[in-house]
Design a protein around this motif. Structure first.
Motif, short mmCIF file in Angstrom:
data_model
loop_
_atom_site.label_atom_id
_atom_site.label_comp_id
_atom_site.label_asym_id
_atom_site.label_seq_id
_atom_site.Cartn_x
_atom_site.Cartn_y
_atom_site.Cartn_z
N TRP A 101 -4.64 6.74 -1.47
CA TRP A 101 -4.02 5.46 -1.16
C TRP A 101 -4.22 4.49 -2.33
O TRP A 101 -5.18 4.60 -3.08
CB TRP A 101 -4.67 4.82 0.06
N HIS A 102 -3.34 3.52 -2.45
CA HIS A 102 -3.62 2.41 -3.37
C HIS A 102 -2.84 1.17 -2.96
O HIS A 102 -1.69 1.26 -2.51
CB HIS A 102 -3.30 2.77 -4.83
N ASP A 103 -3.52 0.03 -3.06
CA ASP A 103 -2.82 -1.25 -2.92
C ASP A 103 -2.04 -1.44 -4.21
O ASP A 103 -2.61 -1.75 -5.25
CB ASP A 103 -3.83 -2.39 -2.71
N ASN A 104 -0.75 -1.25 -4.13
CA ASN A 104 0.10 -1.22 -5.32
C ASN A 104 0.15 -2.56 -6.05
O ASN A 104 0.54 -2.62 -7.21
CB ASN A 104 1.52 -0.78 -4.96
N VAL B 247 0.83 -1.21 0.00
CA VAL B 247 0.00 0.00 0.00
C VAL B 247 0.86 1.26 0.00
O VAL B 247 1.71 1.47 0.88
CB VAL B 247 -1.01 0.05 1.16
N ASN B 248 0.63 2.09 -1.00
CA ASN B 248 1.32 3.37 -1.18
C ASN B 248 0.37 4.53 -0.93
O ASN B 248 -0.86 4.38 -1.03
CB ASN B 248 1.88 3.50 -2.60
N LEU B 249 0.95 5.70 -0.66
CA LEU B 249 0.19 6.94 -0.51
C LEU B 249 0.75 7.98 -1.48
O LEU B 249 1.93 8.32 -1.42
CB LEU B 249 0.28 7.46 0.92
N VAL B 250 -0.10 8.44 -2.40
CA VAL B 250 0.29 9.45 -3.38
C VAL B 250 -0.14 10.83 -2.89
O VAL B 250 -1.29 11.01 -2.46
CB VAL B 250 -0.33 9.16 -4.76
N ASP B 251 0.76 11.79 -2.96
CA ASP B 251 0.53 13.18 -2.53
C ASP B 251 0.69 14.06 -3.78
O ASP B 251 1.79 14.19 -4.31
CB ASP B 251 1.55 13.53 -1.45
N VAL B 252 -0.42 14.60 -4.26
CA VAL B 252 -0.41 15.49 -5.42
C VAL B 252 -0.56 16.93 -4.94
O VAL B 252 -1.45 17.24 -4.15
CB VAL B 252 -1.53 15.15 -6.41
N VAL B 253 0.32 17.80 -5.40
CA VAL B 253 0.22 19.23 -5.12
C VAL B 253 0.02 19.94 -6.45
O VAL B 253 0.67 19.60 -7.45
CB VAL B 253 1.46 19.76 -4.38
N ALA B 254 -0.92 20.88 -6.50
CA ALA B 254 -1.26 21.51 -7.78
C ALA B 254 -1.65 22.97 -7.58
O ALA B 254 -2.27 23.34 -6.57
CB ALA B 254 -2.40 20.76 -8.46
N THR B 255 -1.29 23.76 -8.57
CA THR B 255 -1.83 25.11 -8.71
C THR B 255 -2.94 25.07 -9.74
O THR B 255 -2.72 24.62 -10.88
CB THR B 255 -0.73 26.09 -9.16
N ALA C 243 -7.97 6.44 7.87
CA ALA C 243 -7.29 5.28 7.30
C ALA C 243 -5.79 5.33 7.57
O ALA C 243 -5.16 6.39 7.60
CB ALA C 243 -7.55 5.20 5.81
N VAL C 244 -5.22 4.15 7.74
CA VAL C 244 -3.77 3.93 7.68
C VAL C 244 -3.54 2.87 6.61
O VAL C 244 -4.48 2.24 6.12
CB VAL C 244 -3.18 3.51 9.04
N SER C 245 -2.31 2.67 6.24
CA SER C 245 -2.05 1.89 5.03
C SER C 245 -2.62 0.48 5.07
O SER C 245 -3.15 -0.01 4.07
CB SER C 245 -0.54 1.86 4.74
N CYS C 246 -2.53 -0.21 6.21
CA CYS C 246 -2.99 -1.60 6.23
C CYS C 246 -4.49 -1.71 5.99
O CYS C 246 -4.99 -2.77 5.58
CB CYS C 246 -2.60 -2.28 7.53
N ASP C 247 -5.24 -0.63 6.18
CA ASP C 247 -6.69 -0.66 5.91
C ASP C 247 -7.00 -0.79 4.42
O ASP C 247 -8.13 -1.10 4.05
CB ASP C 247 -7.35 0.62 6.44
N ILE C 248 -6.02 -0.53 3.56
CA ILE C 248 -6.25 -0.50 2.12
C ILE C 248 -5.87 -1.84 1.46
O ILE C 248 -6.21 -2.08 0.31
CB ILE C 248 -5.44 0.65 1.48
N THR C 249 -5.18 -2.70 2.18
CA THR C 249 -4.74 -3.97 1.60
C THR C 249 -5.93 -4.75 1.04
O THR C 249 -6.95 -4.92 1.72
CB THR C 249 -4.01 -4.82 2.65
N GLY C 250 -5.78 -5.19 -0.19
CA GLY C 250 -6.82 -5.98 -0.84
C GLY C 250 -7.81 -5.17 -1.66
O GLY C 250 -8.61 -5.76 -2.40
N ARG C 251 -7.75 -3.85 -1.60
CA ARG C 251 -8.67 -3.03 -2.39
C ARG C 251 -8.19 -2.99 -3.84
O ARG C 251 -7.03 -2.78 -4.13
CB ARG C 251 -8.75 -1.61 -1.81
N ALA C 252 -9.13 -3.15 -4.76
CA ALA C 252 -8.79 -3.29 -6.18
C ALA C 252 -8.91 -1.99 -6.97
O ALA C 252 -8.60 -1.96 -8.15
CB ALA C 252 -9.67 -4.36 -6.83
N GLU C 253 -9.36 -0.89 -6.33
CA GLU C 253 -9.42 0.38 -7.05
C GLU C 253 -8.01 0.86 -7.38
O GLU C 253 -7.04 0.52 -6.71
CB GLU C 253 -10.13 1.44 -6.21
#
Length: 336
Positions: free
Chosen positions: A314-317, A241-249, A282-292
């Protein structure tokens, strides 16, 4: 129906076998991996992150040929190191290249022999005929012209909807991304030489800044990204499980409510099933197994000005990427 073959039973290859075994058990016509049969069977049965296989998996040899038995479906297992030497049986037309070794077009194209007409690389490729991130650009995939195809990366599939939804709702002036990324097998368990001197350091001892292959794939699939879009990966000592942080103007003013509304409305549109909402706190282990492809953690949204925003997903990589790969496989096998 096109017969499918798979080269490589690594993390993604094994999850793809599990998914196809559940949805289309007769589709897989052959597998190649240099490792011994008994080791591959054990790793298909048991997974330290995703648990044991829900379906029986056996292995046996007959007449000098190894086989996997996935339920009651026999699959020949070869052990060649060179794609050009794999004797995939006729009428194999599509090969999933999941070894992680042959990501350049010329190398992956070594599978294009006999009846094989197309190769799908389960990783970013610098020069594949086409890079797919569904649904951003999947409509542009033309099997008549595109014979070596890349399914991009897990991070690219997670980041693309985060960017596209923001762009559609508010426009993007500038954007960048960082990913808090789990360790992978391209790092050293203990300090050992590596061409990336940071990845040479013990993977479970440190936070390790490094590059991400997602950026090239994102630029190829989203050619209208703001100039200079780039970022960094921070490898951390976890397994999944990874966490992506997008910053945008943004080009237009926004506030936290409108940002959240843009993502919430996208869940029912073309992103249905690909974008979800993370559970509260949520913390990362809560996302394990999610297919989105990505689960937006909208409670973490930050407005740093009327047009300056940070969003997190978040995403289950492994599970999410294997799901997108499996969907593309099924699409191609119907079209070839």
């Amino acid at each position: 129906m096109t017969t499918l073959a798979l080269n490589g039973l690594g993390r993604i290859g094994r999850l793809l076998v599990r998914r196809l075994g559940a949805s289309r058990p007769g589709l897989l016509g052959a597998v190649n991996d240099p490792a011994p049969l008994e080791q591959l069977v054990h790793l298909l049965r048991y997974d330290s992150v995703h648990g044991p296989s829900e379906r029986p998996i056996e292995g046996f040899a007959e007449g000098g040929q190894d086989f996997l038995l996935l339920g009651d479906h026999r699959v020949p297992l070869f052990h060649a190191s060179d794609p050009a030497e794999i004797p995939f049986p006729s009428p194999t037309r599509l090969v999933v290249e999941a070894s992680g070794r042959f990501t350049r077009r010329a190398d992956a194209a070594r599978h294009l022999k006999g009846g094989v007409t197309h190769v799908l690389i389960s990783a970013p490729s610098p020069d594949a005929d086409y890079t797919v991130i569904a649904p951003v650009n999947r409509a542009g995939l033309d099997p008549g012209r595109h014979r070596v195809i890349s399914n991009a990366s897990c991070t690219a599939h997670a980041t693309a909807p985060m960017l596209k939804i923001l762009d559609d709702a508010f426009g993007l002036e500038h954007a960048g991304m960082s990913t808090v990324h789990v360790v992978t097998n391209d790092q050293r368990l203990l300090d050992l030489p590596h061409k990336d001197l940071r990845r040479a350091r013990a993977a479970f001892q440190s936070i390790i800044p490094t590059t991400s292959s997602a950026f090239g794939a994102l630029h190829r699939a989203l050619p209208d990204l703001p100039p200079g879009f780039d970022g960094v990966a921070l490898r951390v000592p976890t397994l999944n499980v990874n966490l992506v942080d997008v910053v945008a103007t943004l080009r237009r003013d926004a506030d936290p409510a409108s940002i959240k509304a843009a993502y919430a409305s996208a869940l029912a549109g073309p992103w249905k099933g690909l974008v979800g909402l993370a559970p509260p706190h949520a913390v990362s282990c809560d996302i394990t197994g999610r297919a989105e492809s990505v689960l937006m953690d909208l409670d973490l949204t930050l407005m740093l000005g009327p047009r300056f925003v940070k969003v997190f997903g978040w995403h289950d990589n492994e599970t999410g990427y294997a799901a997108r790969l499996g969907e593309l496989v099924l699409d191609l096998t119907e079209r070839l």
